[in-house]
Design a protein around this motif. Structure first.
Motif, PDB file in Angstrom:
ATOM      1  N   GLY A   1      -6.821  10.045  -3.110  1.00  0.00           N
ATOM      2  CA  GLY A   1      -7.171  10.907  -4.218  1.00  0.00           C
ATOM      3  C   GLY A   1      -6.674  10.335  -5.526  1.00  0.00           C
TER       4      GLY A   1
ATOM      5  N   VAL B   1      -9.162  18.422   4.204  1.00  0.00           N
ATOM      6  CA  VAL B   1      -9.587  17.508   3.147  1.00  0.00           C
ATOM      7  C   VAL B   1     -10.829  18.042   2.445  1.00  0.00           C
ATOM      8  CG1 VAL B   1     -10.521  15.209   2.680  1.00  0.00           C
ATOM      9  CG2 VAL B   1      -8.562  15.486   4.214  1.00  0.00           C
TER      10      VAL B   1
ATOM     11  N   VAL C   1     -12.655   8.749   1.443  1.00  0.00           N
ATOM     12  CA  VAL C   1     -12.203   8.777   2.838  1.00  0.00           C
ATOM     13  C   VAL C   1     -12.408   7.397   3.439  1.00  0.00           C
ATOM     14  CG1 VAL C   1     -12.659  11.238   3.109  1.00  0.00           C
ATOM     15  CG2 VAL C   1     -14.467   9.592   3.660  1.00  0.00           C
TER      16      VAL C   1
ATOM     17  N   VAL D   1      -7.087   9.185   3.488  1.00  0.00           N
ATOM     18  CA  VAL D   1      -7.772   9.871   2.385  1.00  0.00           C
ATOM     19  C   VAL D   1      -7.044   9.535   1.099  1.00  0.00           C
ATOM     20  CG1 VAL D   1      -8.355  12.093   1.346  1.00  0.00           C
ATOM     21  CG2 VAL D   1      -8.677  11.736   3.795  1.00  0.00           C
TER      22      VAL D   1
ATOM     23  N   ASP E   1      -9.931  20.932   0.190  1.00  0.00           N
ATOM     24  CA  ASP E   1      -9.256  20.482  -1.030  1.00  0.00           C
ATOM     25  C   ASP E   1     -10.225  19.811  -1.995  1.00  0.00           C
ATOM     26  OD1 ASP E   1      -6.861  21.425  -0.047  1.00  0.00           O
ATOM     27  OD2 ASP E   1      -6.150  19.464   0.628  1.00  0.00           O
TER      28      ASP E   1
ATOM     29  N   PRO F   1      -8.942  15.043  -3.204  1.00  0.00           N
ATOM     30  CA  PRO F   1      -9.490  13.917  -2.431  1.00  0.00           C
ATOM     31  C   PRO F   1     -10.753  13.353  -3.068  1.00  0.00           C
ATOM     32  CG  PRO F   1      -8.897  15.735  -0.990  1.00  0.00           C
ATOM     33  CD  PRO F   1      -8.821  16.263  -2.389  1.00  0.00           C
TER      34      PRO F   1
ATOM     35  N   SER G   1     -19.568  13.907   5.129  1.00  0.00           N
ATOM     36  CA  SER G   1     -18.443  14.321   4.301  1.00  0.00           C
ATOM     37  C   SER G   1     -18.815  14.305   2.824  1.00  0.00           C
ATOM     38  CB  SER G   1     -17.243  13.398   4.541  1.00  0.00           C
ATOM     39  OG  SER G   1     -16.790  13.478   5.876  1.00  0.00           O
TER      40      SER G   1
ATOM     41  N   LEU H   1     -15.392  14.546  -3.339  1.00  0.00           N
ATOM     42  CA  LEU H   1     -15.473  13.272  -2.619  1.00  0.00           C
ATOM     43  C   LEU H   1     -16.671  12.486  -3.136  1.00  0.00           C
ATOM     44  CD1 LEU H   1     -14.803  14.327   1.090  1.00  0.00           C
ATOM     45  CD2 LEU H   1     -13.312  12.928  -0.343  1.00  0.00           C
TER      46      LEU H   1
ATOM     47  N   PRO I   1      -5.104  12.937   7.807  1.00  0.00           N
ATOM     48  CA  PRO I   1      -5.210  14.357   7.500  1.00  0.00           C
ATOM     49  C   PRO I   1      -6.407  14.977   8.214  1.00  0.00           C
ATOM     50  CG  PRO I   1      -6.178  13.103   5.740  1.00  0.00           C
ATOM     51  CD  PRO I   1      -5.613  12.091   6.718  1.00  0.00           C
TER      52      PRO I   1
ATOM     53  N   ARG J   1      -9.672  14.028  12.442  1.00  0.00           N
ATOM     54  CA  ARG J   1      -8.895  13.568  11.291  1.00  0.00           C
ATOM     55  C   ARG J   1      -9.512  12.297  10.723  1.00  0.00           C
ATOM     56  NH1 ARG J   1      -3.563  15.703  11.258  1.00  0.00           N
ATOM     57  NH2 ARG J   1      -3.155  17.050  13.056  1.00  0.00           N
ATOM     58  N   TYR J   2      -9.421  12.138   9.418  1.00  0.00           N
ATOM     59  CA  TYR J   2      -9.741  10.862   8.787  1.00  0.00           C
ATOM     60  C   TYR J   2      -8.554   9.920   8.964  1.00  0.00           C
ATOM     61  CZ  TYR J   2     -13.292  13.594   6.212  1.00  0.00           C
ATOM     62  OH  TYR J   2     -14.339  14.405   5.861  1.00  0.00           O
TER      63      TYR J   2
END
Length: 227
Positions: free
Chosen positions: A96, A69, A105, A94, A72, A102, A129, A139, A64, A90-91
């Protein structure tokens, strides 16, 4: 709503996924994992997480976008994004809780030979992050995991397994925990984050020699916020 999963279990599941990738690739190609596409690690780690966590307690996304992320997770903050966040990328994975927000990561590398730019770029991304959005982000942990291997050494280490243990655990873990590798970000990371490492090292005969390979996982977790 169920909380979901414990961060303490994540590194073990990620290592399980890398080990499964090694076995599958050896069965498919007859070669060690270093010759496999990195995407295989992503798929096998994702499959292990899906198998380990009931569907009602997790959501999982592969590759994603970073900005989505963070949004969100509530971690978007005003001002320019730190270059070490690489917010246009992008990671790899992810994860959640069942709510879909999320919480973790994951970045993967195959293979990784040196404790250099490639490793620290992903570690910085994870740290930034977790620190985005200050108190608002949901996160709370990030993992950087990889495959590596070693031939039988001719000097310094008594075996390939000993070489991997020295290089990726005995020497690297104290360095990671010192935060000295983080440069100008060291104090910020040290104040708000904690870091640990798990590794599984395997020996296999290769002709007349014994070589070794390892699955390694660095986990960074946000310290509890003061109440």
């Amino acid at each position: 709503m169920s909380k979901g999963f414990s961060s303490a279990q994540l590194s073990g599941w990620v290592l399980d996924g890398i080990e499964a990738a090694f076995d599958d690739w050896l069965d498919m190609s007859g070669e060690w994992l270093k010759t496999a596409p990195e995407y295989l690690l992503t798929v096998k780690v994702a499959q292990q997480l899906v198998a380990a966590i009931p569907a009602s307690k997790r959501t999982l996304l592969m590759e994603p976008q970073v900005t989505g992320v963070l949004a969100d997770a509530g971690g978007v903050q005003r001002g320019p994004k730190a270059s070490r966040l690489r917010s246009g990328g992008r990671y790899d994975i992810v994860l959640g809780h069942g709510s879909g927000i999320p919480r973790a990561v994951i970045e993967l590398k195959n293979p990784l030979w040196a404790r250099g730019v490639m490793a620290y770029a992903d570690l910085h991304r994870i740290c930034h992050s977790l620190l985005q959005g200050k108190a608002k982000t949901q996160l709370y942990t990030g993992l950087f995991a990889f495959y590596t291997s070693s031939a039988q050494p001719s000097a310094k280490d008594g075996s390939a397994k000993a070489r991997l243990q020295r290089k990726w655990v005995d020497e690297w873990l104290p360095q990671l925990q010192s935060w000295d590798w983080a440069g100008e970000d060291a104090n910020r990371y040290r104040d708000h984050l904690k870091i640990g490492l798990a590794a599984r090292i395997h020996e296999r005969d290769f002709g007349k020699q014994t070589h070794a390979w390892a699955a390694v996982c660095v986990q960074i977790t946000r310290k509890p916020r003061p109440r």
